[in-house]
Design an enzyme around this catalytic site. Structure first.
Site, PDB file in Angstrom:
ATOM      1  CG  ASN A   8     -23.181  54.513-104.082  1.00  0.00           C
ATOM      2  OD1 ASN A   8     -22.470  53.858-104.838  1.00  0.00           O
ATOM      3  ND2 ASN A   8     -22.680  55.257-103.123  1.00  0.00           N
ATOM      4  NE  ARG A  89     -19.678  56.159-106.124  1.00  0.00           N
ATOM      5  CZ  ARG A  89     -18.940  55.165-105.652  1.00  0.00           C
ATOM      6  NH1 ARG A  89     -19.501  54.007-105.343  1.00  0.00           N
ATOM      7  NH2 ARG A  89     -17.649  55.305-105.488  1.00  0.00           N
ATOM      8  CG  HIS A 178     -13.807  58.525-102.711  1.00  0.00           C
ATOM      9  ND1 HIS A 178     -12.503  58.153-102.444  1.00  0.00           N
ATOM     10  CD2 HIS A 178     -14.530  57.378-102.721  1.00  0.00           C
ATOM     11  CE1 HIS A 178     -12.439  56.853-102.289  1.00  0.00           C
ATOM     12  NE2 HIS A 178     -13.650  56.354-102.462  1.00  0.00           N
ATOM     13  NE  ARG A 239      -9.724  49.981-104.755  1.00  0.00           N
ATOM     14  CZ  ARG A 239     -10.798  50.739-104.528  1.00  0.00           C
ATOM     15  NH1 ARG A 239     -10.684  51.860-103.843  1.00  0.00           N
ATOM     16  NH2 ARG A 239     -11.971  50.379-105.001  1.00  0.00           N
ATOM     17  CD  GLU A 384     -20.282  59.083-101.632  1.00  0.00           C
ATOM     18  OE1 GLU A 384     -19.359  58.977-102.447  1.00  0.00           O
ATOM     19  OE2 GLU A 384     -20.609  58.162-100.860  1.00  0.00           O
TER      20      GLU A 384
END
Length: 398
Positions: A8, A89, A178, A239, A384
């Site tokens: 990842n 990923r 995600h 963000r 993940e």
């Protein structure tokens, strides 16, 4: 038994887990941080203990070489030949990929093409993939896309109300992010509840420094909060999330900003950091809240408001909701954030929450709603890397 590595990579980081499959045993995990800065950091677990090093990591290839060297040096593997596959990923798969794929030249070309939509991520993913391919030329590689789970959205959810030819010519639409996390926690929730995911409605809240919320009907995504890029959606650590587009034009004129400068402000200097003036880390903000800092309090109120508006909308869109799941950094570990959100949703969603239990849950699987709650509320740590490892084994036929 088959060893596969799940990778990842971010713009300045590389996380990894080495699995023994199909037992899904984690042999080691770790990460390289601050890649490209003057001084990087590398961490790897050896016999359950973290070994940390501080050293220059000028690029992702250096980090990959250090990782692979460490696997042998610490006797996690006797030889790199033991690793039979690598799963990576990838943040942005666009409209090209509705599931994980075995990597070939065409796949690499498409991921590179999509770098415009994820300029901080896709290029780093490809650099990392190429470094692994060079170091481990004998193995197969699989790309697992953050956007794949969201490709089941209908056009009423993924289109923006802008000229339609922007979509047909330039592929401007909602892609989300995600997805691997939303996929994992929804399936894990179904497993914990003893229900069939194909007959379940859920709202999954991936709340971390980056954050997104997804509505799932009969196991498939029907809506998600992030947009064309990870900048869209709810307020995040740095963000802005969704704002009136006029703010962008107005402030570019006021401050004489270039598009790149505005992009930096919205991506790296907004969100919790921008409003609080303290930090992008919810722990720092909570500490300031407890000291009575007004801007910290305002930050938590604004964040809560953004989340409950999305969750409430998805609750109505789904018609009925079996479960709501909190995951990722804040979702798994920040009981204060969960409590603020849930108290605002209690009446509208018919929730009954065990707040004493909620306060005790940090990074573990737990049902925090009471039996009389109309919607079950869970905390489920995401994984993940496990999804990546499973897809790697499946697609490479290992």
């Amino acid at each position: 038994m088959t060893k596969v590595i799940a990778v990842n990579s971010g713009s300045s980081s590389l996380k990894f887990q080495l699995f023994d499959m199909p037992s899904e045993t984690v042999l080691t995990s770790g990460q390289a941080e601050r890649i490209g800065q003057d001084l990087g950091a590398f961490t790897i677990k050896v016999n359950g203990e973290k070994v940390k090093k501080t050293l220059p990591l000028p690029d992702h290839k250096t980090a990959v070489d250090l990782l692979l060297k460490s696997l042998v040096e610490y006797h996690i593997v006797d030889s790199l030949e033991e690793i039979k596959g690598a799963g990576h990923r990838i943040v942005q798969g666009g409209a090209y990929f509705d599931g994980s794929v075995v990597v070939n030249d065409d796949v690499v070309e498409k991921v590179d093409e999509l770098s415009e939509l994820a300029p901080l991520h896709n290029p780093a993913h490809l650099v990392c993939y190429k470094a692994f391919k060079e170091a481990l030329p004998h193995i197969g590689h699989v790309f697992v896309f953050d956007t794949a789970f969201h490709t089941t959205m209908g056009p009423e959810a993924f289109l923006f109300p802008v000229p339609y030819d922007w979509y047909t010519q330039y592929k401007i639409r909602r892609y989300g992010a995600h997805g691997t996390s939303h996929y994992y926690v929804s399936r894990r929730c179904a497993e914990l509840m003893g229900m069939d995911i194909n007959h379940m409605n859920l709202i999954t809240c991936h709340l971390g420094n980056g954050a997104s919320i997804t509505a799932i009907r009969d196991g498939k995504c029907i809506n998600t909060s992030m947009g064309l890029t990870p900048l869209g959606g709810i307020m995040m650590g740095t963000r802005s999330g969704d704002i009136d587009p006029t703010v962008v034009f107005y402030m570019m004129k006021k401050l004489n900003l270039t598009p790149d400068q505005m992009d930096t402000i919205l991506n790296k200097r907004s969100g919790m950091l921008g409003v609080s003036g303290i930090s992008s880390d919810a722990r720092d903000i909570q500490a300031a809240v407890e000291q009575g800092n007004e801007r910290a309090i305002l930050t938590t109120e604004l964040y809560t408001n953004r989340v409950i508006n999305v969750v409430g909308g998805y609750y109505m869109e789904l018609g009925h909701t079996d479960a709501m799941v909190f995951t990722a950094g804040l979702g798994e570990n920040d009981s204060h954030t969960r409590e603020r959100i849930l108290k605002h949703l209690e009446e509208g969603m018919g929730l009954s929450i065990d707040y004493e239990k909620n306060a005790q849950v940090h990074g573990t699987e737990a049902l925090i709603s009471k039996p009389d709650s109309k919607v079950a509320v869970w905390v489920i740590p995401t994984n993940e890397e496990l999804v990546i490892a499973r897809d790697t084994v499946r697609l490479l036929g290992l």
